[in-house]
Design an enzyme around this catalytic site. Sequence first.
Site, mmCIF file in Angstrom:
data_model
loop_
_atom_site.group_PDB
_atom_site.id
_atom_site.type_symbol
_atom_site.label_atom_id
_atom_site.label_comp_id
_atom_site.label_asym_id
_atom_site.label_seq_id
_atom_site.Cartn_x
_atom_site.Cartn_y
_atom_site.Cartn_z
ATOM 1 N N ASP A 36 -20.306 -45.822 39.341
ATOM 2 C CA ASP A 36 -20.946 -44.579 39.759
ATOM 3 C C ASP A 36 -20.505 -44.131 41.153
ATOM 4 O O ASP A 36 -20.748 -42.998 41.541
ATOM 5 C CB ASP A 36 -22.469 -44.784 39.820
ATOM 6 C CG ASP A 36 -23.143 -44.445 38.516
ATOM 7 O OD1 ASP A 36 -22.579 -43.660 37.745
ATOM 8 O OD2 ASP A 36 -24.239 -44.979 38.276
HETATM 9 C C1 GLC Z 1 -25.643 -49.323 38.406
HETATM 10 C C2 GLC Z 1 -25.820 -48.282 37.330
HETATM 11 C C3 GLC Z 1 -24.734 -48.341 36.302
HETATM 12 C C4 GLC Z 1 -23.393 -48.348 36.955
HETATM 13 C C5 GLC Z 1 -23.289 -49.438 38.000
HETATM 14 C C6 GLC Z 1 -21.999 -49.382 38.770
HETATM 15 O O1 GLC Z 1 -25.897 -50.593 37.863
HETATM 16 O O2 GLC Z 1 -27.069 -48.399 36.693
HETATM 17 O O3 GLC Z 1 -24.840 -47.257 35.424
HETATM 18 O O4 GLC Z 1 -22.446 -48.529 35.969
HETATM 19 O O5 GLC Z 1 -24.344 -49.317 38.920
HETATM 20 O O6 GLC Z 1 -21.943 -48.292 39.619
HETATM 21 C C1 GLC Z 2 -25.855 -45.622 43.547
HETATM 22 C C2 GLC Z 2 -25.642 -47.116 43.386
HETATM 23 C C3 GLC Z 2 -25.152 -47.447 42.018
HETATM 24 C C4 GLC Z 2 -26.049 -46.818 40.991
HETATM 25 C C5 GLC Z 2 -26.258 -45.334 41.247
HETATM 26 C C6 GLC Z 2 -27.269 -44.778 40.294
HETATM 27 O O1 GLC Z 2 -24.654 -44.928 43.407
HETATM 28 O O2 GLC Z 2 -24.739 -47.610 44.329
HETATM 29 O O3 GLC Z 2 -25.111 -48.837 41.851
HETATM 30 O O4 GLC Z 2 -25.435 -46.948 39.751
HETATM 31 O O5 GLC Z 2 -26.711 -45.126 42.568
HETATM 32 O O6 GLC Z 2 -27.391 -43.405 40.386
#
Ligand code: GLC
Ligand code: GLC
Length: 814
Positions: free
Chosen positions: A487
């Site tokens: 993300d």
């Molecule tokens: C969080 C989110 C997931 C994403 C991950 C890596 O665990 O819930 O959707 O893939 O972060 O950014």
């Molecule tokens: C932030 C976090 C990530 C998560 C996301 C959810 O980017 O670092 O881990 O998946 O929020 O929106």
Amino acid sequence: MKYGYFDDNALEYVITTPKTPLPWINYLGNKEFFSLISNTCGGYTFYKDAKLLRLTRYRYNNVPYDNNGKYFYIKDNTDSSVWNPGWQPVKAALDSYECRHGLGYSTFTSSKNDVEAKVLTFVPMEDNCEVSQITITNNKGKDAMISLFSYVEWCLWNADDDMKNFQRNLSTGEVEVTDGGSTLYHKTEYRERRNHYAVYSVNAPVDGFDTSRDAFLGAYNGPDSPDVVADGKCTNSVASGWSPIASHQINLQLKPGESKTFIFVLAYVENPEDDKWEAPSVINKKPAIALLSKYKTEDAVAKALAELKSYWKELLSNYHISSKNEKVDRMVNIWNQYQCMVTFNMSRSASYYESGIGRGMGFRDSCQDLLGFVHLIPDRARQRIIDIASTQFQDGSAYHQYQPLTKKGNSDIGSGFNDDPLWLIAGTSAYVRETGDLSILKEMVPFDNDMSVAKTLMGHLKCSFDFTATHKGPHGLPLIGRADWNDCLNLNCFSEHPGESFQTFGPSEGPVAESVFIAGMFVKYGEEYAQLCELLGDQAEADRARDEIKKVYEAAITAGWDGEWFVRAYDAYSHKVGSKECEEGQIYIEPQGFCVLAGIGVKEGLAEKALKSVEERLDTKYGVMILQPAYTKYHLELGEVSSYPPGYKENAGIFCHNNPWVSIAETVLGHGDRAFEIYKKTCPAYIEDISDVHCTEPYVYSQMVAGRDAKFFGQGKNSWLTGTAAWTFVNISQYILGVYPTHKGLSIDPCVPADFGDFEITRKYRDAVYNISVKQNGAQKGIKKLTVNGKEVSGNVIPYEEGVKEYNVVAEMG
Ligand code: GLC
Ligand code: GLC
């Protein structure tokens, strides 16, 4: 250092001090009514939705932490000492303390000055309530005079509004009191907009009650020092506005050796719209009374607890291992599957790190969670798949998140996360391989919840597949959109100002930025799509899919290859991300794990190299880091990934979610030693001994462990609600232990370390029980002989035969 121990026979983790490095929590509830409960009795309760229907108040981001819960105060009237069975909130030194977190229940046994309190708390299988049974025992040589006080603070239902809209909320609170104070109702907003209320009741006459927080605590006091408890006398307050609570007082005189037990029930009740009132302004209490009457006796409580325990026992018997590795057994048989079920119930909504008011159900998260519980609750997994697919758009893209109550997509975050569509194939394929239920593929499923534009689920999967096939960039790799699985890799965002969302600021699409990770997914799940096409007899579509896959495979091993490892992505300027050409962030874990587990580069010898590079550059004693070198500067063209301090989260943290991908990739290459080594590094049971470093619960996975660059290397964060649960279970159960469901039946192909030893697995699969005995013979991979019900079969797959209920399988490795 440890703060407790596993009691595997009881299926419990036993915490022996309240002073754990962080609150160590448990979840109560299996269907619609849930509570979080910590080892000091902190936590809160909600019905269905942690944001909109929250029963009790919790204070996130407060000091001391873990503030507010369902508390019992014990006052010894001979010396005026006051204590709590869970230690908080008074924090009086206890003579003994023990918290046991079990599957869907917790117990607390504590004592002070020869008085013992034992609290058992759980949510029964079939009712919307939490039952707390407390037994107080006098172990003094003389009579004991005790006052017992209960305490819960109501949340005014909408947890988001509850902590913001004080000008309104301080005037809306309403309660009712019945049974002389034994039963306390919370009915805020019931008159105008709600047909539900909450109730907190005890099965005995009381010596007083309070429903006003200010009356109970006294001005400027916290729950650590309530005036009422100090005075030993409730005020019988009836709240009007401000902060309604529910507190009961019971005075006890106990003879030496005598015990008394009380049952407290916290419940959620709904009335029919046309039967809300029993008299003007008086709520209809009939359903509450009926529910409360079910939990009046210790026998009734014992029966409900036994039902809960047998539910879990039955559920967990779907996959059971017995090996000489106690820690593997306890994770596989108990805790990893338990955590998978909690992610099914909670998604990413309510934990001690997710406030319950933020994101709803994630499209990609929910599809991946499914991989970990589909063997436990296939029917509910089926419904979940339909719900998720219903939020997809006609072009195959999808809302990134949806609300569990309405099941509608969230338009504030929208779509544009280009990995999302393919996860739907992953989840559906896992379901069909598990159950053999092809009917799901023919179900009519709406797009964006609009039935007038429905297609079959298989039609949805085609949209998913085609979305990736038709959204490719200059190198023939899939476009990344707002982000892929990571993300925080925001290649089309360019956010420069605080307050902007890294993900949704900027366009949802860019015509250039590409993801090698999605290429890996496309190869893996594209093939699973092709297999589903074949199952439905559509060979032409399967062939077409495989042609498309071939193109992306080629792009991955050419443009996606950096010489020693896979490139992570191309940014909006078509510069490489995760390449030796980069100044920082030269290698990322995701494409190494996912491309190799998809089989990319195996025959070309690239896979070996990629995993070697992971071992050399990303591995640490606490797990495999997500990237290296960590970003020390903000890279505008990369986004949030470079916003975290080095070593945390997506910036070089050990992101536990993708460690299993690398471990699975190692099994694809037959490296049992290495696959297991990776498994162990993040496995809670294996790191229990360093709980003082790891900090989070030693019985569940955390999303992230701080990486080598971080000040607190090895520290866990964000426990419980993470795709790590599902992926580690897939890794250990399907790849390392090697019992993998295929469309034709279970396949047996373990990949274990040389000294793992023989093991036995019981697996329930499509109405039959498989008793599998694996003779390892020191081999890491390979089955030389497979015997099923006395007959030798060729290959690794146990042919599924309609009607056969028991398969006794002997698999000889070598
Ligand atoms: C969080 C989110 C997931 C994403 C991950 C890596 O665990 O819930 O959707 O893939 O972060 O950014
Ligand atoms: C932030 C976090 C990530 C998560 C996301 C959810 O980017 O670092 O881990 O998946 O929020 O929106």
